[in-house]
Design a protein around this motif. Structure first.
Motif, mmCIF file in Angstrom:
data_model
loop_
_atom_site.group_PDB
_atom_site.id
_atom_site.type_symbol
_atom_site.label_atom_id
_atom_site.label_comp_id
_atom_site.label_asym_id
_atom_site.label_seq_id
_atom_site.Cartn_x
_atom_site.Cartn_y
_atom_site.Cartn_z
ATOM 1 N N ARG A 21 42.256 27.541 37.761
ATOM 2 C CA ARG A 21 42.748 28.911 37.920
ATOM 3 C C ARG A 21 43.864 28.979 38.966
ATOM 4 O O ARG A 21 44.804 29.771 38.821
ATOM 5 N N HIS A 36 47.655 38.253 39.513
ATOM 6 C CA HIS A 36 46.668 39.021 40.266
ATOM 7 C C HIS A 36 45.267 38.864 39.666
ATOM 8 O O HIS A 36 44.267 38.711 40.401
ATOM 9 N N ARG A 37 45.195 38.891 38.336
ATOM 10 C CA ARG A 37 43.898 38.706 37.676
ATOM 11 C C ARG A 37 43.343 37.299 37.934
ATOM 12 O O ARG A 37 42.144 37.123 38.175
ATOM 13 N N SER A 38 44.210 36.298 37.903
ATOM 14 C CA SER A 38 43.780 34.924 38.176
ATOM 15 C C SER A 38 43.284 34.787 39.607
ATOM 16 O O SER A 38 42.301 34.075 39.875
ATOM 17 N N ALA A 39 43.946 35.462 40.534
ATOM 18 C CA ALA A 39 43.503 35.405 41.928
ATOM 19 C C ALA A 39 42.102 35.995 42.074
ATOM 20 O O ALA A 39 41.252 35.464 42.809
ATOM 21 N N GLY A 40 41.844 37.102 41.372
ATOM 22 C CA GLY A 40 40.504 37.687 41.415
ATOM 23 C C GLY A 40 39.445 36.763 40.819
ATOM 24 O O GLY A 40 38.327 36.653 41.336
ATOM 25 N N GLU A 41 39.815 36.070 39.729
ATOM 26 C CA GLU A 41 38.864 35.137 39.118
ATOM 27 C C GLU A 41 38.590 33.940 40.036
ATOM 28 O O GLU A 41 37.452 33.455 40.127
ATOM 29 N N ARG A 55 50.845 40.673 37.068
ATOM 30 C CA ARG A 55 49.493 41.161 36.770
ATOM 31 C C ARG A 55 48.561 40.002 36.392
ATOM 32 O O ARG A 55 47.394 39.979 36.784
ATOM 33 N N ARG A 85 33.242 32.545 45.424
ATOM 34 C CA ARG A 85 32.045 33.231 45.909
ATOM 35 C C ARG A 85 30.792 32.675 45.249
ATOM 36 O O ARG A 85 29.762 32.492 45.907
ATOM 37 N N LEU A 132 38.742 34.002 43.295
ATOM 38 C CA LEU A 132 37.908 34.503 44.379
ATOM 39 C C LEU A 132 36.454 34.612 43.929
ATOM 40 O O LEU A 132 35.521 34.262 44.667
ATOM 41 N N SER A 133 36.244 35.079 42.674
ATOM 42 C CA SER A 133 34.878 35.173 42.152
ATOM 43 C C SER A 133 34.242 33.795 42.023
ATOM 44 O O SER A 133 33.064 33.613 42.362
ATOM 45 N N ASP A 134 35.006 32.805 41.536
ATOM 46 C CA ASP A 134 34.476 31.448 41.414
ATOM 47 C C ASP A 134 34.078 30.885 42.775
ATOM 48 O O ASP A 134 33.022 30.250 42.920
#
Length: 432
Positions: free
Chosen positions: A252, A288-293, A285, A299, A295-297
């Protein structure tokens, strides 16, 4: 009452009776080798001329005691399902005298010799206990023996008493009296399994104490095994973390970097007009979505290493875990003192795995989780009303749990008969 009436017909009772019969000659040979060979070897060693043959006889006696001990452990494992690990043998040394000294200093061989000496009275009682079975059958068949022999008028039909000296053995003077003797035979058969079990219990204790590893050797072996398990578990966790980072977050992040690079190209050179603003916005965009994914991984990975909910204590962590399960879980926690972080982490992941098994495999409609502190030990109990049948070797994560708790000198016990219920008890120290 049911257990008393059915005891003579159980597999355990027959196995214990067979053990009494088969271990008797082994005990006699062990006693003879210990008493004759060893005593003769010690006597010869005391003299100057016979020192060499005496040492040979002593080593021979110790070796025979060790072989008989192995046979006795095999009998206990086969007939009693009582598996006692063999003690460690002395390491081979260089030179004849060094090997001789190692043999004479072999603690396990001397304990096997001691077993051969103390086994004789136990073996006699074992043979006596096995005789109860034969006596019971003999007396029970008295009416049949009367019909076959057809004694003359006034002749007595002899019976056998299970007590020494023939005390209490009635002699039947008529066919009707034979049924009294048959009743005595029934009572003898009903008592025989319990007498046999009591004698075998003494021998079980002797086998574990004298023929198994010594306390210090067993402790060293357990520490070596738990250390190896801890190293393997740490290596497996590192490999899993590396694989998750490589296959998840790293991929990612690469996609994020490519999206930002492509967006920069669509923006055009610095100070110049924007080449493709719509495409640039779309790429931003996506980044930004990849950055959120990512961060979720990350976590999720950190939660697998140390769940943040454990920061508030094991009690709150278990409550959160139970609240998120699909099967209703009755929770009971009694922890006056907080365990160390490592123990809390192991306990949390063990309970999580057990509750996952309840949901996936048990078919249960209700589960119970108890966490208690007893004698400086943390005890976890997870039970359910499912269909049962869970075993360590079934591959439902239980082998991994058993290895994990052993790394901190813990234990795992399972009770899961077919049809249920299932209860898994884990015991851990409060501090690793």
């Amino acid at each position: 009452m049911h257990a008393v009436l059915t005891a003579p017909f159980t597999r355990r009772a027959w196995a214990e009776a067979g053990y009494c019969l088969l271990s008797f000659p082994v005990g006699l040979v062990g006693f003879g080798s210990a008493l004759i060979l060893l005593a003769l070897g010690v006597a010869l060693t005391a003299s100057v001329v016979g020192a060499g043959p005496g040492l040979v006889l002593a080593v021979l006696a110790l070796g025979l005691s060790g072989a008989l001990a192995a046979l006795q452990r095999a009998l206990a494992a086969r007939l009693l399902a009582d598996r006692v690990a063999a003690p460690a043998r002395p390491r081979p040394a260089d030179g004849f005298f060094a090997r001789l000294d190692a043999r004479l200093r072999d603690e396990a061989a001397w304990r096997a010799t001691a077993y051969g000496l103390v086994k004789v009275p136990v073996a006699v009682f074992q043979l006596y206990a096995a005789a109860w079975w034969l006596i019971g059958v003999f007396d029970f068949l008295t009416p049949l023996r009367w019909l076959i022999v057809d004694p003359a008028d006034g002749e007595l039909m002899r019976t056998i008493s299970p007590f020494p000296g023939g005390a209490g053995a009635p002699h039947s003077a008529g066919f009707a009296a034979t049924f009294i003797t048959a009743g005595i035979g029934v009572v003898t058969l009903l008592a025989a399994p319990w007498f046999t079990r009591a004698v075998v219990a003494v021998d079980r204790w002797l086998v574990r104490v004298l023929l198994g590893p010594g306390e210090l050797a067993q402790r060293v072996r357990n520490l070596e095994e738990t250390r190896a398990l801890a190293v393997e578990d740490s290596a497996a966790r590192l490999r899993r973390l590396e694989r998750d980072l490589h296959d998840g977050a790293q991929v990612r992040l690469v996609a994020l970097a490519m999206s930002l690079s492509m967006a920069a190209e669509r923006l055009g050179p610095a100070g110049g007009p924007v080449i493709d603003p719509d495409r640039a916005r779309e790429l931003v965009r996506t980044a930004h979505r990849s950055a959120g994914e990512v961060l979720s991984d990350l976590r999720n990975l950190s939660r697998g290493i140390h769940p943040p909910v454990l920061d508030e204590g094991l009690a709150d962590a278990l409550a959160t875990l139970c609240a998120g399960t699909l099967v209703p879980v009755e929770l009971s926690v009694d922890l006056p003192r907080r365990p160390s972080p490592a123990i809390e982490s192991i306990a949390y992941f063990c309970v999580a795995e057990l509750l996952a098994n309840v949901i996936k495999h048990s078919g249960a409609g209700h589960a119970v989780l108890r966490a208690e502190q007893r004698n400086d030990r943390l005890q976890l109990l997870v039970s359910d009303d499912g269909h049962g049948g869970a075993e360590i070797r079934t591959g439902t994560g239980l082998p991994g749990l058993a290895q994990r708790v052993r790394t901190v000198d813990g234990s795992l016990r399972i009770s899961s008969p077919p049809g249920g219920p299932t209860a898994v008890e884990i015991e851990l120290p409060l501090h690793a």
